[in-house]
Design a protein around this motif. Sequence first.
Motif, PDB file in Angstrom:
ATOM      1  N   LEU A  30      12.772   7.601 -12.419  1.00  0.00           N
ATOM      2  CA  LEU A  30      12.534   6.193 -12.109  1.00  0.00           C
ATOM      3  C   LEU A  30      12.385   5.359 -13.383  1.00  0.00           C
ATOM      4  CD1 LEU A  30       9.992   6.447  -9.139  1.00  0.00           C
ATOM      5  CD2 LEU A  30      12.480   6.562  -9.117  1.00  0.00           C
ATOM      6  N   ALA A  31      12.564   4.051 -13.235  1.00  0.00           N
ATOM      7  CA  ALA A  31      12.417   3.122 -14.356  1.00  0.00           C
ATOM      8  C   ALA A  31      10.934   2.970 -14.731  1.00  0.00           C
ATOM      9  CB  ALA A  31      12.993   1.766 -13.967  1.00  0.00           C
ATOM     10  N   PHE A  32      10.705   2.556 -15.973  1.00  0.00           N
ATOM     11  CA  PHE A  32       9.346   2.256 -16.457  1.00  0.00           C
ATOM     12  C   PHE A  32       8.397   3.429 -16.179  1.00  0.00           C
ATOM     13  CE2 PHE A  32      11.292  -1.774 -14.946  1.00  0.00           C
ATOM     14  CZ  PHE A  32      11.537  -2.333 -16.190  1.00  0.00           C
ATOM     15  N   ASP A  33       7.139   3.098 -15.772  1.00  0.00           N
ATOM     16  CA  ASP A  33       6.151   4.132 -15.428  1.00  0.00           C
ATOM     17  C   ASP A  33       6.088   4.338 -13.919  1.00  0.00           C
ATOM     18  OD1 ASP A  33       5.164   1.653 -14.864  1.00  0.00           O
ATOM     19  OD2 ASP A  33       3.270   1.890 -15.928  1.00  0.00           O
ATOM     20  N   HIS A  34       7.191   4.060 -13.233  1.00  0.00           N
ATOM     21  CA  HIS A  34       7.138   4.057 -11.770  1.00  0.00           C
ATOM     22  C   HIS A  34       6.942   5.446 -11.162  1.00  0.00           C
ATOM     23  CE1 HIS A  34       8.990  -0.245 -11.260  1.00  0.00           C
ATOM     24  NE2 HIS A  34       7.963  -0.208 -12.069  1.00  0.00           N
ATOM     25  N   GLU A  35       7.366   6.498 -11.861  1.00  0.00           N
ATOM     26  CA  GLU A  35       7.083   7.848 -11.342  1.00  0.00           C
ATOM     27  C   GLU A  35       5.577   8.085 -11.274  1.00  0.00           C
ATOM     28  OE1 GLU A  35       9.443  11.030 -13.366  1.00  0.00           O
ATOM     29  OE2 GLU A  35      10.925   9.418 -13.549  1.00  0.00           O
ATOM     30  N   HIS A  36       4.901   7.675 -12.324  1.00  0.00           N
ATOM     31  CA  HIS A  36       3.448   7.824 -12.379  1.00  0.00           C
ATOM     32  C   HIS A  36       2.778   6.990 -11.284  1.00  0.00           C
ATOM     33  CE1 HIS A  36      -0.514   8.331 -13.988  1.00  0.00           C
ATOM     34  NE2 HIS A  36      -0.646   7.026 -14.113  1.00  0.00           N
ATOM     35  N   ILE A  37       3.294   5.791 -11.059  1.00  0.00           N
ATOM     36  CA  ILE A  37       2.728   4.910 -10.028  1.00  0.00           C
ATOM     37  C   ILE A  37       2.889   5.541  -8.645  1.00  0.00           C
ATOM     38  CG2 ILE A  37       2.974   2.675  -8.872  1.00  0.00           C
ATOM     39  CD1 ILE A  37       3.702   1.455 -11.591  1.00  0.00           C
ATOM     40  N   VAL A  38       4.057   6.102  -8.367  1.00  0.00           N
ATOM     41  CA  VAL A  38       4.274   6.748  -7.064  1.00  0.00           C
ATOM     42  C   VAL A  38       3.330   7.938  -6.902  1.00  0.00           C
ATOM     43  CG1 VAL A  38       5.925   8.067  -5.663  1.00  0.00           C
ATOM     44  CG2 VAL A  38       6.682   5.995  -6.867  1.00  0.00           C
ATOM     45  N   GLU A  39       3.154   8.698  -7.972  1.00  0.00           N
ATOM     46  CA  GLU A  39       2.260   9.857  -7.938  1.00  0.00           C
ATOM     47  C   GLU A  39       0.828   9.415  -7.582  1.00  0.00           C
ATOM     48  OE1 GLU A  39       0.783  13.349 -11.079  1.00  0.00           O
ATOM     49  OE2 GLU A  39       1.956  11.637 -11.783  1.00  0.00           O
ATOM     50  N   TYR A  40       0.395   8.313  -8.198  1.00  0.00           N
ATOM     51  CA  TYR A  40      -0.951   7.824  -7.912  1.00  0.00           C
ATOM     52  C   TYR A  40      -1.056   7.299  -6.471  1.00  0.00           C
ATOM     53  CZ  TYR A  40      -5.296   5.222  -8.137  1.00  0.00           C
ATOM     54  OH  TYR A  40      -6.551   4.748  -7.872  1.00  0.00           O
ATOM     55  N   ALA A  41      -0.031   6.604  -5.998  1.00  0.00           N
ATOM     56  CA  ALA A  41      -0.042   6.078  -4.628  1.00  0.00           C
ATOM     57  C   ALA A  41      -0.096   7.218  -3.615  1.00  0.00           C
ATOM     58  CB  ALA A  41       1.187   5.199  -4.388  1.00  0.00           C
ATOM     59  N   LEU A  42       0.621   8.304  -3.899  1.00  0.00           N
ATOM     60  CA  LEU A  42       0.595   9.467  -3.003  1.00  0.00           C
ATOM     61  C   LEU A  42      -0.788  10.096  -2.984  1.00  0.00           C
ATOM     62  CD1 LEU A  42       3.920  11.413  -3.577  1.00  0.00           C
ATOM     63  CD2 LEU A  42       2.949  10.743  -1.366  1.00  0.00           C
ATOM     64  N   TRP A  43      -1.419  10.154  -4.156  1.00  0.00           N
ATOM     65  CA  TRP A  43      -2.778  10.698  -4.245  1.00  0.00           C
ATOM     66  C   TRP A  43      -3.723   9.857  -3.400  1.00  0.00           C
ATOM     67  CZ3 TRP A  43      -7.328   8.702  -6.527  1.00  0.00           C
ATOM     68  CH2 TRP A  43      -8.366   9.632  -6.712  1.00  0.00           C
ATOM     69  N   ARG A  44      -3.583   8.526  -3.492  1.00  0.00           N
ATOM     70  CA  ARG A  44      -4.435   7.637  -2.700  1.00  0.00           C
ATOM     71  C   ARG A  44      -4.181   7.834  -1.205  1.00  0.00           C
ATOM     72  NH1 ARG A  44      -6.850   2.209  -3.363  1.00  0.00           N
ATOM     73  NH2 ARG A  44      -6.508   2.415  -5.593  1.00  0.00           N
ATOM     74  N   LEU A  45      -2.899   7.952  -0.825  1.00  0.00           N
ATOM     75  CA  LEU A  45      -2.557   8.160   0.587  1.00  0.00           C
ATOM     76  C   LEU A  45      -3.170   9.456   1.102  1.00  0.00           C
ATOM     77  CD1 LEU A  45      -0.835   7.460   3.148  1.00  0.00           C
ATOM     78  CD2 LEU A  45       1.056   8.697   2.083  1.00  0.00           C
ATOM     79  N   ARG A  46      -3.076  10.520   0.298  1.00  0.00           N
ATOM     80  CA  ARG A  46      -3.608  11.824   0.735  1.00  0.00           C
ATOM     81  C   ARG A  46      -5.122  11.799   0.854  1.00  0.00           C
ATOM     82  NH1 ARG A  46       0.895  14.576  -2.845  1.00  0.00           N
ATOM     83  NH2 ARG A  46       2.449  14.662  -1.183  1.00  0.00           N
ATOM     84  N   ASN A  47      -5.778  11.091  -0.065  1.00  0.00           N
ATOM     85  CA  ASN A  47      -7.227  10.949   0.028  1.00  0.00           C
ATOM     86  C   ASN A  47      -7.614  10.139   1.241  1.00  0.00           C
ATOM     87  OD1 ASN A  47      -9.126  11.973  -2.050  1.00  0.00           O
ATOM     88  ND2 ASN A  47      -7.530  11.191  -3.405  1.00  0.00           N
ATOM     89  N   LYS A  48      -6.945   9.015   1.403  1.00  0.00           N
ATOM     90  CA  LYS A  48      -7.355   8.037   2.405  1.00  0.00           C
ATOM     91  C   LYS A  48      -7.120   8.543   3.824  1.00  0.00           C
ATOM     92  CE  LYS A  48      -8.097   3.246   2.526  1.00  0.00           C
ATOM     93  NZ  LYS A  48      -8.304   2.183   1.527  1.00  0.00           N
ATOM     94  N   VAL A  49      -6.138   9.399   3.993  1.00  0.00           N
ATOM     95  CA  VAL A  49      -5.859   9.906   5.329  1.00  0.00           C
ATOM     96  C   VAL A  49      -7.049  10.729   5.847  1.00  0.00           C
ATOM     97  CG1 VAL A  49      -4.762  12.129   4.800  1.00  0.00           C
ATOM     98  CG2 VAL A  49      -3.939  10.778   6.699  1.00  0.00           C
ATOM     99  N   GLY A  50      -7.875  11.217   4.907  1.00  0.00           N
ATOM    100  CA  GLY A  50      -9.028  12.016   5.296  1.00  0.00           C
ATOM    101  C   GLY A  50     -10.186  11.201   5.829  1.00  0.00           C
ATOM    102  N   TYR A  51     -10.270   9.926   5.488  1.00  0.00           N
ATOM    103  CA  TYR A  51     -11.445   9.154   5.921  1.00  0.00           C
ATOM    104  C   TYR A  51     -11.089   7.805   6.547  1.00  0.00           C
ATOM    105  CZ  TYR A  51     -11.002   6.680   1.425  1.00  0.00           C
ATOM    106  OH  TYR A  51     -10.546   5.948   0.366  1.00  0.00           O
ATOM    107  N   SER A  52      -9.855   7.662   7.007  1.00  0.00           N
ATOM    108  CA  SER A  52      -9.479   6.411   7.674  1.00  0.00           C
ATOM    109  C   SER A  52      -8.426   6.720   8.723  1.00  0.00           C
ATOM    110  CB  SER A  52      -8.920   5.411   6.666  1.00  0.00           C
ATOM    111  OG  SER A  52      -7.628   5.817   6.244  1.00  0.00           O
ATOM    112  N   ARG A  53      -8.038   5.721   9.455  1.00  0.00           N
ATOM    113  CA  ARG A  53      -7.018   5.894  10.499  1.00  0.00           C
ATOM    114  C   ARG A  53      -5.652   5.468   9.992  1.00  0.00           C
ATOM    115  NH1 ARG A  53     -11.693   4.461  12.092  1.00  0.00           N
ATOM    116  NH2 ARG A  53     -11.299   2.311  11.502  1.00  0.00           N
TER     117      ARG A  53
END
Lengths: 244, 244
Positions: A133-156
């Motif tokens: 990916l362009a720029f630091d976008h791979e890192h951004i996607v990695e962080y967004a996935l981490w947030r999604l995986r965390n959040k699925v545990g304590y939200s709907r």
Amino acid sequence: MVMSTRTEPETDGIRVAVSTVIFSLRRGARGDRPTIVLPLVRRTRDPHEGRWALPGGWLDRTEELDVAASRTLAETTGLAPSYLEQLYVFGDVGRSPGRVVSIVYWALLREGAKLPADAENVAWFDVADLPPLAFDHEHIVEYALWRLRNKVGYSRIAHGLLPDLFTLAELREVYEAILTRDLDPANFRRQVENSATLIPTERFRTGSHRPARLYRYDQDVELADRGPLPHPTAPFALSREARS
Amino acid sequence: MVMSTRTEPETDGIRVAVSTVIFSLRRGARGDRPTIVLPLVRRTRDPHEGRWALPGGWLDRTEELDVAASRTLAETTGLAPSYLEQLYVFGDVGRSPGRVVSIVYWALLREGAKLPADAENVAWFDVADLPPLAFDHEHIVEYALWRLRNKVGYSRIAHGLLPDLFTLAELREVYEAILTRDLDPANFRRQVENSATLIPTERFRTGSHRPARLYRYDQDVELADRGPLPHPTAPFALSREARS
């Protein structure tokens, strides 16, 4: 003097961009675990011409941040999210030529969302199989996935990927796709039934298997507790409306 | 065409500021629950001249974001945090004259931190008793407190407010101050001992009560799981060094 070390910072030449990591769900052949996908936009100019990048654009001086996220997402992909939340600001000095501070949102899209027929330079990618990916976008996607995986545990939040009506097996598959592991069907059913956020309907999914009851989620329950953050502004509110 | 609705955004005239909500702990008379306090800076120019505001300043074009947070905090208050994390970007169009996007950090400071003797226009305030603040800073503090209260439940963040050595009663009081409610001492002790993040020492707090064992926290354990976010850059790393 506390103030004596202060030198006047050079504040010109900083530009503010807004980008969005928007996840959706893609179901393959029956029996295959669905996968998490996201749309990327192929850059048509330098820097990084020809590379895939997150949908985004420049913040307008008179535009609210979440409105800019929805607008740039619509302009580049034609998509409108079912859930939108600020993720993080990426502003490393070396991430882009010039100084660009990128306010990144993450968003969910109900499964089956389609790109407009005339969409150019936009395509879906499986998060497990991304191109460079362009720029630091791979890192951004990695962080967004981490947030999604965390959040699925304590939200709907998983419901943001589902259509109006779904079976418990379909809901479980969303969790499995996010967590990339199998869940025990009986345990999952018990946990969901105990959480009291789903409303059973009198409709059933029929097909080659025995009929499975369809559920919907309670529209009065927020997908996630945002605390004292302001409510999303108009365009996103509209897209929430549209999903019900 | 997906792109046909695009109009060129007006990207000039957006300025980027960095502010920090930094919490510390203030212990009152023996037996009183300690309180969460934060330093505020009195504004010496318009807009909002004379009002109290969060420590902060303008981002320099050549400066990393967390470095800017540490620098502006040091310049305005003389303080260096024991924990620093990006909180949220506040960028509403109407929050300030002109368009200012504020990247807000939140930070912790070990109890007993003092302002420099020559600090001007800086003072500590109890979070439960704040004066009217400049801009949208009341809302920002409210959100930072919400994040602190949430995070204390699933991280070791409370340790960022404590000195090197502390008793279990002192640790419990930190939780009580953050959550603004009493916790059962025996339950609390059991939970902490089960979590295996504290290391008992052979030293004891003596005084008018019976001696209480002093604990320290495991320096190898991060205060909070930041996922794939980059590690804090130099100035903050230095202040982490300084706390051990």
